[in-house]
Design an enzyme around this catalytic site. Structure first.
Site, PDB file in Angstrom:
ATOM      1  N   ASN A 150     -14.181  58.538  34.592  1.00  0.00           N
ATOM      2  CA  ASN A 150     -13.033  57.701  34.939  1.00  0.00           C
ATOM      3  C   ASN A 150     -13.399  56.472  35.747  1.00  0.00           C
ATOM      4  O   ASN A 150     -12.613  55.542  35.835  1.00  0.00           O
ATOM      5  CB  ASN A 150     -11.990  58.532  35.692  1.00  0.00           C
ATOM      6  CG  ASN A 150     -12.583  59.333  36.827  1.00  0.00           C
ATOM      7  OD1 ASN A 150     -13.505  60.127  36.633  1.00  0.00           O
ATOM      8  ND2 ASN A 150     -12.082  59.115  38.022  1.00  0.00           N
ATOM      9  N   GLN A 178      -9.921  61.086  30.182  1.00  0.00           N
ATOM     10  CA  GLN A 178     -10.128  59.661  29.891  1.00  0.00           C
ATOM     11  C   GLN A 178     -10.465  59.403  28.424  1.00  0.00           C
ATOM     12  O   GLN A 178     -10.453  58.257  27.973  1.00  0.00           O
ATOM     13  CB  GLN A 178     -11.261  59.098  30.761  1.00  0.00           C
ATOM     14  CG  GLN A 178     -10.930  59.015  32.241  1.00  0.00           C
ATOM     15  CD  GLN A 178      -9.886  57.959  32.574  1.00  0.00           C
ATOM     16  OE1 GLN A 178      -9.680  57.003  31.827  1.00  0.00           O
ATOM     17  NE2 GLN A 178      -9.208  58.132  33.687  1.00  0.00           N
ATOM     18  N   THR A 236       9.671  77.021  33.263  1.00  0.00           N
ATOM     19  CA  THR A 236      10.514  76.466  32.204  1.00  0.00           C
ATOM     20  C   THR A 236       9.836  75.282  31.534  1.00  0.00           C
ATOM     21  O   THR A 236       9.248  74.432  32.208  1.00  0.00           O
ATOM     22  CB  THR A 236      11.872  76.026  32.806  1.00  0.00           C
ATOM     23  OG1 THR A 236      12.494  77.178  33.361  1.00  0.00           O
ATOM     24  CG2 THR A 236      12.779  75.408  31.750  1.00  0.00           C
ATOM     25  N   CYS A 324      -7.587  58.183  43.033  1.00  0.00           N
ATOM     26  CA  CYS A 324      -7.540  59.372  43.879  1.00  0.00           C
ATOM     27  C   CYS A 324      -8.427  59.236  45.105  1.00  0.00           C
ATOM     28  O   CYS A 324      -8.186  59.858  46.119  1.00  0.00           O
ATOM     29  CB  CYS A 324      -7.964  60.591  43.078  1.00  0.00           C
ATOM     30  SG  CYS A 324      -7.333  60.556  41.411  1.00  0.00           S
TER      31      CYS A 324
HETATM   32  C1  LIG Z   1      -6.545  61.177  35.937  1.00  0.00           C
HETATM   33  C2  LIG Z   1      -7.631  62.161  35.778  1.00  0.00           C
HETATM   34  C3  LIG Z   1      -7.418  63.525  36.102  1.00  0.00           C
HETATM   35  C4  LIG Z   1      -6.141  64.008  36.722  1.00  0.00           C
HETATM   36  O1  LIG Z   1      -5.074  64.062  35.801  1.00  0.00           O
HETATM   37  P1  LIG Z   1      -3.583  64.177  36.362  1.00  0.00           P
HETATM   38  O2  LIG Z   1      -2.759  64.401  35.139  1.00  0.00           O
HETATM   39  O3  LIG Z   1      -3.282  62.883  37.034  1.00  0.00           O
HETATM   40  O4  LIG Z   1      -3.528  65.341  37.287  1.00  0.00           O
HETATM   41  C5  LIG Z   1      -8.451  64.405  35.880  1.00  0.00           C
HETATM   42  N1  LIG Z   1      -9.626  63.993  35.356  1.00  0.00           N
HETATM   43  C6  LIG Z   1      -9.860  62.717  35.023  1.00  0.00           C
HETATM   44  C7  LIG Z   1     -11.171  62.333  34.425  1.00  0.00           C
HETATM   45  C8  LIG Z   1      -8.873  61.760  35.233  1.00  0.00           C
HETATM   46  O5  LIG Z   1      -9.111  60.489  34.922  1.00  0.00           O
END
Ligand SMILES: *Cc1c(COP(=O)(O)O)cnc(C)c1O
Length: 392
Positions: A150, A178, A236, A324
């Site tokens: 990412n 990704q 759900t 993040c």
């Molecule tokens: C964005 C991302 C995640 C997290 O996904 P979410 O749906 O936002 O929890 C995990 N792994 C990679 C490589 C990401 O780019």
């Protein structure tokens, strides 16, 4: 001008996807687990979505489990396999460049007595396959390596890793968040046992994702409750989200070639122009196996956060590392793992392009970037030192 260059953090919901989702918020709002007609309508929509997602990765519908997103899918795959097969062994192999959803899950398992090997990567960002093979032990139960990174966009040798895992009868999970809609994914041909995806990374809604689990592989449950998802994941059904996830993936796969070509051309033009117009930069990560939308560039002698703020003031959204880890001043673990010195990692920006970016937007970004870097360097004591040393 507004220019969104942060598609690896999230994407907007595509108009066609939104349209497909809308009926399930109000008119067809039934609980997909209810027996009445309204409920069954919702269940039919979930079933159709499951078939579409399965088709996109050459899986069977019975191998698709809807979750709340990539983070949940990663947690479930890793903890689920580790716990269910603990009697087989408590050793996990992963890479040094994984997303925190994987790394922090592995760290948590070490507190429970598991051992984790973090395989290093080459300067390109690709996992060192010799090191991966050397890390395999009799008690290795899981290999988890992401499909594409990412931060620097590196696409990993997934087929080879799948082959190695199969040879040694080790489960193989890949975080493909990704890669979905960008790479040609075939879980059977690539020997993938578990695969995570997230809808909001391919023009679907936030808060919905998928874990593919090969038939016969039985991880422990992560979320318990009702009998949804063959009693493997309670809660759900998020019907609009699930419908949106499938619609987005179907559209992304259908337009994969044309979108990839268009996005790669814009990205390549951007990188070429940055190289030509801005001195003292480093392009991070290799270009041989790379997502078409990713450019990660270190601008030496400036802070990444200052660049981002300046760009934002002029309507351009990019990111330093991953969304993040932003807010923390720690340099990116991914860039450090590729061998980049800490000083360089600090001035690094990720530009991630999307299907609707235009050449005009890229030209505007280049103009702002050139001006911004020059201005920030005027204030940089490090840059002043560099200039002085050149004069002498
Ligand atoms: C964005 C991302 C995640 C997290 O996904 P979410 O749906 O936002 O929890 C995990 N792994 C990679 C490589 C990401 O780019």
């Amino acid at each position: 001008m507004n220019v969104y260059l942060d598609h690896s953090a999230t994407t907007y919901v595509d108009e066609d996807v939104l349209e497909a989702m809308m009926p399930y918020f109000h008119d067809h709002f039934g609980n997909a687990s209810s027996q009445h007609t309204l409920g069954q309508e919702a269940m039919n929509a979930v079933d159709r979505a499951r078939e579409a997602v399965a088709k996109a990765i050459n899986a069977r519908p019975s191998e698709i489990y809807f979750t709340s997103g990539g983070t949940e899918s990663d947690n479930w795959a890793i903890k689920g396999i580790a716990h269910a097969y603990a009697s087989k062994g408590k050793h996990i192999i992963t890479s040094a460049v994984e997303h925190h959803a994987v790394l922090h899950t592995c760290e948590q398992l070490t507190k429970e007595g598991y051992e984790v090997t973090y395989v290093p990567v080459h300067p390109s960002g690709e996992v060192d396959l010799d090191a991966l093979k050397a890390a395999i032990r009799p008690d290795t139960v899981l290999i988890t390596v992401m499909y594409a990174n990412n931060e620097i966009g590196t696409i990993q040798p997934i087929e080879e890793i799948g082959r190695i895992a199969k040879e040694h009868k080790i489960f193989f999970h890949t975080d493909a968040v990704q890669a979905m809609g960008v790479c040609d994914i075939d879980v059977k041909a690539q020997n993938i046992d578990l695969l995570s995806m997230s809808a909001h990374k391919f023009y679907g809604p936030k808060g919905v994702g998928v874990l593919y689990i090969r038939n016969g592989v039985k991880p422990d449950k992560l979320i318990i409750g009702g009998a949804q998802e063959r009693s493997m994941r309670g809660g759900t059904y998020n019907t609009p989200g699930i419908v949106g996830c499938a619609a987005a993936l179907t559209k992304a796969v259908a337009h994969r070639e044309e979108n990839n070509a268009k996005i790669a051309a814009l990205r390549d033009y951007f990188v070429e122009q940055v190289k030509a117009r801005i001195p003292y930069i480093v392009i991070n990560g290799g270009f041989e196996h790379r997502l078409p939308n990713n450019a990660n560039i270190s601008f030496l002698y400036v802070e990444g956060e200052s660049i981002l703020l300046s760009l934002d003031l002029e309507g351009i959204q990019a990111s330093s590392g991953s969304a993040c880890s932003s807010g923390s001043l720690d340099p990116s673990h991914v860039l450090l793992a590729t061998g980049l010195p800490v000083e360089n990692a600090h001035g690094s920006i990720r530009f991630s392009f999307g299907k609707d970016n235009t050449k005009e937007q890229v030209d505007y970004t280049l103009e702002v970037l050139e001006r911004t870097i020059a201005r920030l360097r005027e204030w940089s004591p490090l840059y002043a030192d560099l200039k002085k040393s050149k004069e002498n």
